[in-house]
Design a protein around this motif. Structure first.
Motif: not given
Length: 536
Positions: A180, A183-184, A186
């Protein structure tokens, strides 16, 4: 007498019937709104395999194999709109998906027959093996055209303006194996990709002026927004490479999210709404997915990366704008201005004088036409007149026929003007030029990049492309240029290429089409022949 002898159109009608029924009967359409999502996932997996074969494709530049997946993607989108149901919910199997993608891959054969048969560009017949499609053209000229197309497909422009994507690659390497990651991400990663592609698109050589009106948005306003979309798409491809899942298979978001994202990276732009409208697909019969890579589906806007990595951004936006009757006229004027490129090339021939838009007047001084490009070799008393056509480059077969139609119109214009001049019309050459009748003139129709491979009668007005002429320069006279055009060593069947049959099955019927197989290693234009270097 056989049915075929009684009705020579029967094979085409049979092909048309197969084309109408085969895609609609695919099992995947029972899946409802899930069908296009599943198809784009399958295409993304196969597309990624091609990208991994060629590390240069990491930059988002075009390539011939990935470009083939753009064709498949556009075809599947059209079928989904025709036969799918965005409001329905159903189930599907892996075989359903594979059958649909395989059919889309094979459909090029059927499309050649459908489009070519409608335009009388192919011969369709039926024998014991099934239906056969035989294009009516000179394959040697087709091969040359394919070789010149490599200027776009094999001489990609380097993004030497930066910024480098290496910091992003290092970030992804540090998270290798984690799940995932998409989904994160930056915010700086997205900004880096977008700026990288904005600089790449802005640094490319655009042939039309940046103030060209595309319909409420200029080319100059569209360029950074195209770069933004390509940057977002390239990031999505990087995420899919690291974690190939349905969530990363293609760029997808709500209409409001797309507007906000484009505004984030282009805060001063006032053309975002028009840009989205111009590049949004509106179903079969309108803009194609090639020129409109924003696909509304199931409440979202989907942007598959095969459609955004084609590498021909200018052609994409010009095609999108040309589909709007309200803007096509202005666009035609801008494209017409590009015909001056013929003048700049012919001015490199030693000892010649070149004029453009030379008026032809009736005996009552009424203007009856223009000679687009007139080249005079006064010492040899010879000259070359080019009726220059600058249609938008073709991306699909139906657009190829438009190129041929433009050539036919050019030939007819030449015939008309020659009759008018023979009947006493006056050619307003520059004052210091000799009389028109004192010069031996050669006439031709010129396109930017399209070589007409149709077989024509002896004595037909010559046609060629500026891209081809550029490969023959430099020359010492227009006569030498014409001689090079006449004696060019075209590829020979059995030596540089061969003709073969590509066979596919459509609802149990074998359909085969004549295709060209080029022997390797195939010749390519010199690596410095890029648009950024001023080549056509």
């Amino acid at each position: 007498m056989t049915d075929l002898e009684q009705n020579p159109d029967a094979p085409y009608r049979k092909l048309r019937s197969l084309a109408d029924s085969a895609p609609s009967e695919l099992a995947i359409w029972k899946a409802g709104s899930a069908c296009l999502h599943a198809l784009l996932l399958s295409v993304a997996v196969r597309y990624l395999r091609e990208v991994r074969k060629d590390p240069d494709r990491n930059s988002g530049n075009p390539g011939s194999e990935p470009r083939n997946w753009a064709n498949v993607t556009a075809r599947l989108i059209e079928w989904s709109y025709l036969y799918g149901n965005q409001t329905a919910v159903g189930s599907l199997t892996k075989k359903d998906v594979e059958d649909a993608v395989s059919a889309a891959q094979d459909w090029e054969v059927v499309e050649i027959g459908l489009q070519g048969g409608r335009a009388d560009r192919v011969r369709i017949f039926e024998d014991k093996q099934g239906l056969a499609i035989d294009p009516i053209s000179d394959p040697s000229i087709e091969v040359v055209d394919m070789m010149l197309e490599k200027i776009d497909t094999e001489n990609p422009e380097e993004n030497d303006r930066g910024p480098s994507l290496e910091p992003a690659y290092a970030f992804f390497r540090s998270l290798q194996g984690r799940r995932n990651v998409h989904a994160h991400i930056p915010q700086w990663i997205g900004g880096l990709y977008v700026q990288h592609m904005k600089n790449y698109v802005a640094g490319r050589r655009w042939e039309v002026p940046t103030d060209t009106d595309l319909g409420g948005i200029t080319v100059g306003e569209a360029i950074p927004l195209i770069g933004t979309l390509k940057g977002m798409s390239l990031l999505q491809l990087s995420l899919f490479r690291g974690e190939p899942t349905p969530n990363t298979a293609y760029l997808g978001m709500s209409p409001d999210t797309l507007k906000r994202t484009l505004r984030r990276y282009n805060p001063k732009s006032s053309a975002i709404d028009k840009f989205i409208e111009m590049l949004t697909y509106d179903g079969p019969g309108g803009k194609t997915a090639f020129s409109s890579p924003i696909i509304p589906w199931d409440g979202q806007l989907l942007m598959p990366f095969p459609l955004l990595s084609d590498g021909l951004e200018e052609r994409m936006v010009l095609r999108a704008a040309a589909s709007n009757p309200a803007t096509s006229g202005k666009l035609g004027g801008s494209l017409g201005d590009l015909c001056t490129k013929w003048r700049s090339r012919l001015e490199t021939v030693p000892g010649v004088r070149v004029a453009s838009e030379v008026k032809v007047l009736a005996q009552n001084r009424r203007k009856i036409g223009d000679l687009d490009i007139v080249t005079l070799d006064a010492d040899r008393k010879t000259g070359l007149i080019v009726e220059a056509k600058w249609p938008i480059d073709a991306r699909v077969l139906s657009e190829t026929w438009k190129q041929e139609d433009a050539i036919d119109k050019g030939r007819e214009q030449i015939r008309r003007l020659k009759r008018e001049i023979a009947d006493g019309a006056v050619v307003k050459l520059p004052p210091d030029w000799p009389p028109f009748d004192d010069i031996q003139w050669e006439w031709m129709v010129g396109t930017p990049r399209f070589l007409d491979s149709r077989i024509v009668a002896d004595g037909e007005i010559r046609t060629t492309s500026l891209r081809f002429v550029e490969q023959l320069l430099p020359v010492n006279s227009t006569g030498e240029l014409l001689q090079k055009l006449d004696t060019f060593p075209y590829p020979v069947q059995g030596r540089e290429f061969e003709l073969a049959w590509k066979r596919v099955k459509v609802n149990g019927t074998e359909v085969r089409c004549r295709v060209i197989e080029i022997y390797h290693p195939a010749p390519s234009p010199p690596a410095d022949r890029k648009r950024s270097k001023g080549w056509t």
